[in-house]
Design a protein around this motif. Structure first.
Motif, PDB file in Angstrom:
ATOM      1  N   GLU A 102       0.810  -1.215   0.000  1.00 39.36           N
ATOM      2  CA  GLU A 102       0.000   0.000   0.000  1.00 39.36           C
ATOM      3  C   GLU A 102       0.843   1.263   0.000  1.00 39.36           C
ATOM      4  N   THR A 103       2.008   1.239   0.660  1.00 36.20           N
ATOM      5  CA  THR A 103       2.868   2.419   0.674  1.00 36.20           C
ATOM      6  C   THR A 103       3.445   2.697  -0.710  1.00 36.20           C
ATOM      7  N   GLY A 104       3.855   1.649  -1.410  1.00 37.30           N
ATOM      8  CA  GLY A 104       4.324   1.838  -2.776  1.00 37.30           C
ATOM      9  C   GLY A 104       3.228   2.341  -3.687  1.00 37.30           C
ATOM     10  N   LEU A 105       2.015   1.870  -3.451  1.00 36.52           N
ATOM     11  CA  LEU A 105       0.874   2.337  -4.232  1.00 36.52           C
ATOM     12  C   LEU A 105       0.605   3.815  -3.969  1.00 36.52           C
ATOM     13  N   ALA A 106       0.693   4.224  -2.712  1.00 36.56           N
ATOM     14  CA  ALA A 106       0.493   5.633  -2.374  1.00 36.56           C
ATOM     15  C   ALA A 106       1.545   6.504  -3.048  1.00 36.56           C
ATOM     16  N   MET A 107       2.776   6.017  -3.129  1.00 33.79           N
ATOM     17  CA  MET A 107       3.824   6.776  -3.798  1.00 33.79           C
ATOM     18  C   MET A 107       3.547   6.923  -5.285  1.00 33.79           C
ATOM     19  N   VAL A 266       8.306  -1.410   6.499  1.00 33.47           N
ATOM     20  CA  VAL A 266       6.862  -1.529   6.671  1.00 33.47           C
ATOM     21  C   VAL A 266       6.269  -2.476   5.641  1.00 33.47           C
ATOM     22  N   THR A 267       6.801  -2.465   4.417  1.00 28.46           N
ATOM     23  CA  THR A 267       6.294  -3.353   3.383  1.00 28.46           C
ATOM     24  C   THR A 267       6.567  -4.807   3.738  1.00 28.46           C
ATOM     25  N   VAL A 268       7.793  -5.109   4.139  1.00 24.33           N
ATOM     26  CA  VAL A 268       8.170  -6.476   4.478  1.00 24.33           C
ATOM     27  C   VAL A 268       7.370  -6.969   5.678  1.00 24.33           C
ATOM     28  N   ASN A 424       0.470   6.507   5.165  1.00 24.24           N
ATOM     29  CA  ASN A 424       0.143   6.598   3.741  1.00 24.24           C
ATOM     30  C   ASN A 424       0.163   8.040   3.258  1.00 24.24           C
ATOM     31  N   PHE A 425      -0.158   8.981   4.126  1.00 24.99           N
ATOM     32  CA  PHE A 425      -0.046  10.398   3.753  1.00 24.99           C
ATOM     33  C   PHE A 425       1.403  10.755   3.449  1.00 24.99           C
ATOM     34  N   ILE A 426       2.320  10.292   4.296  1.00 29.47           N
ATOM     35  CA  ILE A 426       3.736  10.600   4.085  1.00 29.47           C
ATOM     36  C   ILE A 426       4.230   9.989   2.781  1.00 29.47           C
ATOM     37  N   PHE A 427       3.868   8.750   2.512  1.00 26.38           N
ATOM     38  CA  PHE A 427       4.328   8.119   1.275  1.00 26.38           C
ATOM     39  C   PHE A 427       3.686   8.762   0.048  1.00 26.38           C
ATOM     40  N   SER A 428       2.452   9.212   0.163  1.00 25.35           N
ATOM     41  CA  SER A 428       1.846   9.960  -0.946  1.00 25.35           C
ATOM     42  C   SER A 428       2.595  11.265  -1.180  1.00 25.35           C
ATOM     43  N   TYR A 429       2.947  11.932  -0.102  1.00 23.12           N
ATOM     44  CA  TYR A 429       3.678  13.189  -0.231  1.00 23.12           C
ATOM     45  C   TYR A 429       5.071  12.968  -0.818  1.00 23.12           C
ATOM     46  N   MET A 430       5.678  11.815  -0.532  1.00 26.63           N
ATOM     47  CA  MET A 430       6.974  11.512  -1.146  1.00 26.63           C
ATOM     48  C   MET A 430       6.873  11.517  -2.673  1.00 26.63           C
ATOM     49  N   GLY A 431       5.850  10.841  -3.187  1.00 19.07           N
ATOM     50  CA  GLY A 431       5.659  10.840  -4.638  1.00 19.07           C
ATOM     51  C   GLY A 431       5.384  12.224  -5.172  1.00 19.07           C
ATOM     52  N   LEU A 432       4.602  13.000  -4.427  1.00 20.64           N
ATOM     53  CA  LEU A 432       4.291  14.358  -4.848  1.00 20.64           C
ATOM     54  C   LEU A 432       5.527  15.246  -4.832  1.00 20.64           C
ATOM     55  N   ALA A 433       6.379  15.061  -3.810  1.00 20.23           N
ATOM     56  CA  ALA A 433       7.534  15.939  -3.633  1.00 20.23           C
ATOM     57  C   ALA A 433       8.570  15.789  -4.734  1.00 20.23           C
ATOM     58  N   LEU A 434       8.567  14.662  -5.431  1.00 22.88           N
ATOM     59  CA  LEU A 434       9.550  14.486  -6.499  1.00 22.88           C
ATOM     60  C   LEU A 434       9.370  15.524  -7.594  1.00 22.88           C
ATOM     61  N   TRP A 524       9.598  -0.149  -3.738  1.00 24.12           N
ATOM     62  CA  TRP A 524       9.063  -0.807  -4.925  1.00 24.12           C
ATOM     63  C   TRP A 524       9.775  -2.118  -5.237  1.00 24.12           C
ATOM     64  N   ILE A 525      11.095  -2.093  -5.280  1.00 21.66           N
ATOM     65  CA  ILE A 525      11.841  -3.265  -5.732  1.00 21.66           C
ATOM     66  C   ILE A 525      11.985  -4.292  -4.605  1.00 21.66           C
ATOM     67  N   ILE A 526      12.523  -3.870  -3.472  1.00 19.19           N
ATOM     68  CA  ILE A 526      12.745  -4.813  -2.377  1.00 19.19           C
ATOM     69  C   ILE A 526      11.419  -5.246  -1.764  1.00 19.19           C
ATOM     70  N   GLY A 527      10.495  -4.294  -1.581  1.00 21.84           N
ATOM     71  CA  GLY A 527       9.188  -4.667  -1.049  1.00 21.84           C
ATOM     72  C   GLY A 527       8.449  -5.634  -1.951  1.00 21.84           C
ATOM     73  N   GLY A 528       8.551  -5.417  -3.246  1.00 23.51           N
ATOM     74  CA  GLY A 528       7.885  -6.325  -4.168  1.00 23.51           C
ATOM     75  C   GLY A 528       8.517  -7.705  -4.248  1.00 23.51           C
ATOM     76  N   GLY A 529       9.800  -7.813  -3.869  1.00 20.28           N
ATOM     77  CA  GLY A 529      10.473  -9.112  -3.924  1.00 20.28           C
ATOM     78  C   GLY A 529      10.464  -9.875  -2.626  1.00 20.28           C
ATOM     79  N   THR A 530       9.666  -9.423  -1.654  1.00 21.95           N
ATOM     80  CA  THR A 530       9.669 -10.081  -0.345  1.00 21.95           C
ATOM     81  C   THR A 530       9.124 -11.499  -0.421  1.00 21.95           C
ATOM     82  N   THR A 531       7.983 -11.669  -1.066  1.00 26.77           N
ATOM     83  CA  THR A 531       7.376 -13.000  -1.130  1.00 26.77           C
ATOM     84  C   THR A 531       8.266 -14.009  -1.850  1.00 26.77           C
ATOM     85  N   PRO A 532       8.829 -13.707  -3.025  1.00 27.77           N
ATOM     86  CA  PRO A 532       9.763 -14.671  -3.633  1.00 27.77           C
ATOM     87  C   PRO A 532      10.987 -14.935  -2.769  1.00 27.77           C
TER      88      PRO A 532
END
Length: 707
Positions: A102-107, A266-268, A424-434, A524-532
């Motif tokens: 969800e945090t990656g999605l918010a970003m 948090v993702t892991v 989730n607000f902070i992670f959304s703001y991270m994407g916005l701040a770029l 995005w990358i490490i969080g997405g690779g947790t399950t594998p």
């Protein structure tokens, strides 16, 4: 001059003389005409001034209304982002999608909105003007400017490099969505940190307390200095190749090492919780991330406070170094004490008042006391993150037991919701701040060097510390756990908040941009690779968080009363942290009875001469309850030699030995005893031939060998 004479050169033409009477007759009307013209001109200018003032007031009102509208739009933008994130999270959970948290999605949503705001909204130009104050040698926090007799107040926002004076942001909307960094520290961070302490699973946390403290304190310090020194080499390389356009000191590199060492997996952890991964691995990662955030912020404050004597303020000075170490210890211990004291005060208030009769007031007081801990620590010069973390742990350990049933549920749900929204607000703001932040400094060499330094810094403290910790652990931290901990070193909200707090200098702006990109990559990358990675490392999933793995010795069965939780393993007692075992007896016999309604009466634990004080501090509920409240901590305090069960003339201990004694059940050296009545034995052994019912006590019996 006589009448009729010519005018002298330079005096102009002569005026004919008039009779005195005619002059007296003509002078009053002449003066009156001039006065009327003067009054008419004054009244005309006054009316014009009034019209101008009215127009200015109208323009000011319109600007205020427009600013209010833009504020509403900016807040609405973030609310819509969170709403869209929540709906997408539900869809992902419904479809069991785990490659994106969800945090990656918010970003991602923040990035999309940032692009729209940057390139899709018109800019307003012509309203900024540069004024020179060359006579002043410093900047003022507040400036009063006289504009046509009217004074206007301006506040300081920060320094702008000379090369970017003409590129100051002219888009009012982008200015509105750029928040003050103090908003993150004073409003968004407290619920996130408090929830981490308040929802802490003490059983697994304290079982691995030694290892968690080692990773959090030693590991963070090692990571900080390794990353700082490697980045200093990168900065030297940038200077050689001409990619460094301003000053970048060694202390700046150490500061970057401190803020980027704050892990936030948090993702892991969310995937671990969803898949019910190994509880010990979860405890190690969660405990390290919670404590190392606190260590990182105190460490960064100590580095900023490093002030060597002499002209060169960035050279090494032993006295300044030890002073910084003292500042680190002072800030951390002071913040810890302030958080614990606030939790203790809240526990006493909820114990000795009747607030439990009014759950709404009880919940409101709990919320305000918890939040005020952060602000109180910051106001006193300490660190609010450390204070509110240990306040949450203290509130969960003591105050929670005094709350009413409604308040327990409300406080848990309240801080869980606040934690979810703030994160989730902070992670959304991270994407916005770029795209909306106007002080980015992109340096490819610095960014690549930072990724390499973070990898090496993480490896340099996970593997060596695990090796030394395994020398004293019965249950070793396996290689698969170490690899997973190495892989799970994500960066998140804390690193971002520390980086955005100060972006005045060139070095800090480069740190912020690099931190933002590191957070993007790790989430995005490490969080997405947790399950594998869990599957590849053969880490157990689908594990009951309250169930331990089976003991190594197959000839013993570990049983515990209290219903479905009776299958917890003997390893819990063996792996209890010695630090926790040292203070548990004191906490159980003195602190719990003083601060809560549970535990033994103080009249039985304090000396006889303290009888009056003991009766005053002991809650009446302790005497009313025939059976003490369940204490989950007792499940992991005992060691095998601490437990003895006697049945009739036979005594069975944890190691299977037997002897002849009177019927008694002793706990911790015989502190508690029970009479040998048939009813007590029937109650203790009445759940079956092998299932033992005992509150807060583990009983181990040898099984018959069928072979």
């Amino acid at each position: 001059m006589e009448p009729g004479d010519a005018a002298r050169p330079g005096q102009g033409r002569a005026v004919p003389a008039l009779p005195a009477r005619l002059l007296l007759l003509l002078l009053p009307p002449l003066l009156l005409g001039r006065g009327l013209r003067a009054v008419t001109a004054a009244s005309s200018s006054g009316a014009a001034a009034e019209d101008s003032s009215a127009m200015e007031e109208l323009a000011t009102e319109k600007e205020a209304e427009e600013s209010h509208r833009q504020d509403s739009v900016s807040l609405l933008t973030f609310i819509l982002l969170l709403t869209l994130t929540i709906l997408t999270i539900w869809l992902f959970k419904h479809r069991r999608v785990r490659f994106l948290h969800e945090t990656g999605l918010a970003m991602i949503y923040g990035l999309i909105v940032g692009v729209i705001l940057r390139y899709g909204t018109p800019a307003t130009s012509g309203r900024d003007k540069s004024l020179s104050c060359t006579q002043e040698d410093r900047a003022f926090s507040t400036l009063l400017v006289n504009v046509s007799g009217k004074f206007f107040e301006y506040t300081l926002k920060g320094e702008i490099s000379p090369g970017k004076v003409n590129s100051v942001e002219q888009n009012d909307m982008l200015r509105k969505v750029t928040f003050d960094p103090e908003v993150f520290f004073n409003i968004l961070l407290p619920p996130i940190i408090f929830h981490a302490g308040y929802s802490l699973k003490k059983r697994h946390f304290f079982r691995n307390l030694d290892s968690i403290l080692a990773y959090a304190f030693l590991g963070t310090a090692v990571s900080c200095f390794i990353i700082g020194n490697l980045m200093y080499g990168v900065v030297k390389l940038m200077k050689i190749v001409g990619q460094l356009s301003d000053k970048f000191y060694y202390t700046d590199c150490l500061f970057f090492g401190a803020i980027i060492s704050a892990t936030d997996p948090v993702t892991v952890l969310a995937i671990f919780n969803e898949l019910h991964a190994d509880v010990d691995l979860y405890a190690l990662l969660f405990g390290e991330s919670v404590l190392n955030d606190a260590v990182a912020i105190v460490l960064s404050s100590s580095i900023v406070a490093y002030q060597p004597a002499g002209l060169n303020t960035h050279a090494f000075d032993a006295a300044a170094f030890f002073k910084s170490v003292g500042i680190f210890l002072g800030i951390f211990s002071g913040s810890f004490t302030m958080g614990a004291v606030t939790g203790v005060v809240t526990a006493l208030v909820t114990k000795f008042t009747k607030l439990h009769c009014f759950p709404l007031l009880e919940t409101a007081l709990f919320f305000l006391m918890s939040w005020s801990t952060f602000l109180l620590a910051e106001a006193c010069g300490f660190t609010g993150v450390v204070a509110v973390l240990f306040c949450g742990i203290t509130q969960a350990h003591y105050t929670y037991n005094n709350l009413s049933v409604e308040s327990r549920s409300r406080t848990k749900q309240l801080f869980e919701v606040l934690h979810f929204l703030a994160e989730n607000f902070i992670f959304s703001y991270m994407g916005l701040a770029l795209f909306t932040f106007q002080k980015h400094v992109f340096s490819p060499i610095f960014i690549i060097g930072a990724f390499v330094a973070i990898f090496l810094g993480r490896a340099a403290h996970i593997y060596p510390l695990s090796f030394f910790l395994n020398l004293g652990r019965r249950h070793k931290i396996g290689w698969n756990f170490q690899h997973m901990m190495m892989f799970s070193g994500l960066r998140g909200a804390m690193a971002f908040a520390l980086a955005i707090r100060d972006t005045a200098s060139y070095a800090r702006q480069m740190m912020f941009t690099t931190t933002l990109l590191i957070v993007f990559f790790t989430v995005w990358i490490i969080g997405g690779g947790t399950t594998p990675m869990l599957s590849w490392l053969n880490i157990r999933v689908g594990v009951d968080p309250d169930q331990d793995p089976p003991p190594n010795n197959d000839s013993f069965q570990v049983l515990q009363g209290d219903g479905p939780d009776s299958a917890r393993g003997n390893r819990t007692k063996q792996e209890s942290a010695w630090i926790f075992r040292l203070w548990y007896s004191f906490d159980h016999n003195y602190l719990k009875p003083i601060l809560t309604h549970s535990g033994p009466p103080l009249t039985t634990t304090l000396p006889a001469w303290c009888g009056l004080l003991a009766r005053c501090l002991t809650s009446p509920q302790v005497y009313d309850n025939q059976e003490p409240l369940r204490e989950e901590d007792s499940d992991f305090i005992l060691t095998e030699g601490d437990l003895t069960l006697t049945y009739g003339d036979s005594t069975v201990t944890a190691n299977g030995s037997s002897g002849s004694h009177t019927a008694s059940t002793s706990l911790e050296g015989g502190r508690r005893t029970k009479s040998s009545s048939e009813e007590v034995l029937d109650r203790d052994l009445g759940m079956g031939d092998q299932k033992i019912s005992s509150r807060g006590t583990r009983l181990v019996f040898p099984l018959e060998d069928n072979a």
